[in-house]
Design a protein around this motif. Sequence first.
Motif, PDB file in Angstrom:
ATOM      1  N   CYS A 168      -2.086  -4.244   8.481  1.00 23.47           N
ATOM      2  CA  CYS A 168      -2.245  -3.066   7.614  1.00 23.47           C
ATOM      3  C   CYS A 168      -3.030  -1.982   8.347  1.00 23.47           C
ATOM      4  CB  CYS A 168      -2.960  -3.446   6.322  1.00 23.47           C
ATOM      5  SG  CYS A 168      -2.070  -4.535   5.206  1.00 23.47           S
TER       6      CYS A 168
ATOM      7  N   TRP B  25      -1.970   1.832   9.329  1.00 23.86           N
ATOM      8  CA  TRP B  25      -2.714   3.007   8.866  1.00 23.86           C
ATOM      9  C   TRP B  25      -3.161   3.857  10.047  1.00 23.86           C
ATOM     10  CZ3 TRP B  25      -5.977  -0.799   5.547  1.00 23.86           C
ATOM     11  CH2 TRP B  25      -5.235  -1.181   4.431  1.00 23.86           C
ATOM     12  N   GLU B  26      -3.650   3.215  11.093  1.00 24.27           N
ATOM     13  CA  GLU B  26      -4.091   3.973  12.270  1.00 24.27           C
ATOM     14  C   GLU B  26      -2.922   4.720  12.912  1.00 24.27           C
ATOM     15  OE1 GLU B  26      -6.137   0.925  14.514  1.00 24.27           O
ATOM     16  OE2 GLU B  26      -8.064   1.511  13.627  1.00 24.27           O
TER      17      GLU B  26
ATOM     18  N   VAL C 220      -9.081   4.430   3.377  1.00 21.76           N
ATOM     19  CA  VAL C 220      -8.239   3.605   2.514  1.00 21.76           C
ATOM     20  C   VAL C 220      -9.126   3.102   1.386  1.00 21.76           C
ATOM     21  CG1 VAL C 220      -6.668   1.631   2.417  1.00 21.76           C
ATOM     22  CG2 VAL C 220      -6.972   2.866   4.560  1.00 21.76           C
TER      23      VAL C 220
ATOM     24  N   VAL D 230      -4.204   7.668   9.207  1.00 22.10           N
ATOM     25  CA  VAL D 230      -5.007   7.505   7.996  1.00 22.10           C
ATOM     26  C   VAL D 230      -6.465   7.279   8.401  1.00 22.10           C
ATOM     27  CG1 VAL D 230      -5.413   5.985   6.003  1.00 22.10           C
ATOM     28  CG2 VAL D 230      -3.074   6.576   6.683  1.00 22.10           C
TER      29      VAL D 230
ATOM     30  N   TYR E  18       0.829  -1.205   0.000  1.00 13.37           N
ATOM     31  CA  TYR E  18       0.000   0.000   0.000  1.00 13.37           C
ATOM     32  C   TYR E  18       0.861   1.253   0.000  1.00 13.37           C
ATOM     33  CZ  TYR E  18       0.740  -0.739   5.047  1.00 13.37           C
ATOM     34  OH  TYR E  18       1.290  -0.986   6.286  1.00 13.37           O
TER      35      TYR E  18
ATOM     36  N   MET F 200      -4.759   6.830   0.836  1.00 16.75           N
ATOM     37  CA  MET F 200      -4.057   5.572   1.079  1.00 16.75           C
ATOM     38  C   MET F 200      -4.748   4.495   0.256  1.00 16.75           C
ATOM     39  SD  MET F 200      -1.575   3.989   2.511  1.00 16.75           S
ATOM     40  CE  MET F 200      -0.973   5.063   3.820  1.00 16.75           C
TER      41      MET F 200
ATOM     42  N   ARG G  26      -0.432   5.919  11.444  1.00 16.52           N
ATOM     43  CA  ARG G  26      -0.119   7.043  10.552  1.00 16.52           C
ATOM     44  C   ARG G  26      -1.213   8.107  10.536  1.00 16.52           C
ATOM     45  NH1 ARG G  26       2.844   4.786   5.280  1.00 16.52           N
ATOM     46  NH2 ARG G  26       3.856   2.968   6.152  1.00 16.52           N
TER      47      ARG G  26
END
Length: 163
Positions: A106, A110-111, A118, A115, A75, A82, A113
């Motif tokens: 994943c 993402w959390e 997605v 984000v 990703y 994202m 970061r």
Amino acid sequence: MIRKATQDDLDAISVLHTEARATYYRDHLPEEEYAGEAEVARSREGWARAVDREDATVLCAEADEDGALAGVAAYSVRDGVMTLSQFHVSPARWREGVGSALHLACVADWERRGVTTVRLEVFEPNKRAQAFYSACGWVPDPDQPRHGDHLVLRLALPRPPRS
């Protein structure tokens, strides 16, 4: 175990990617388009670039008992969102929790970061993948539900707490 991919993983990633794609492209595309020598080489080159990119993440799921590659995900941010561009589990490992563990890794990244959204594209005839993504909370993207012969899905993540 879930870990970041390295260049040493490329042969195993390429084999897994080709095997997984064959399960959903067979009977829909000519074999040379997903498993032909030129396509496999092109795919391996793409994975090599992704593993080396600083702005992309490639995760590998290893089988606990033998350390063999059981799944792979890639990703990065595309067009400001994202995007989960690759997510494959070895067909020999389906229904063993590999996909769930890889997906959770994943989501955790993402959390971390921050984000909140997605997106991904899934081949429309690939009902197995669609069921998996649905169970993980992915829904049709309201802004762009299709892209050619792929469905576009979106996953909303909780907003990070304000500090």
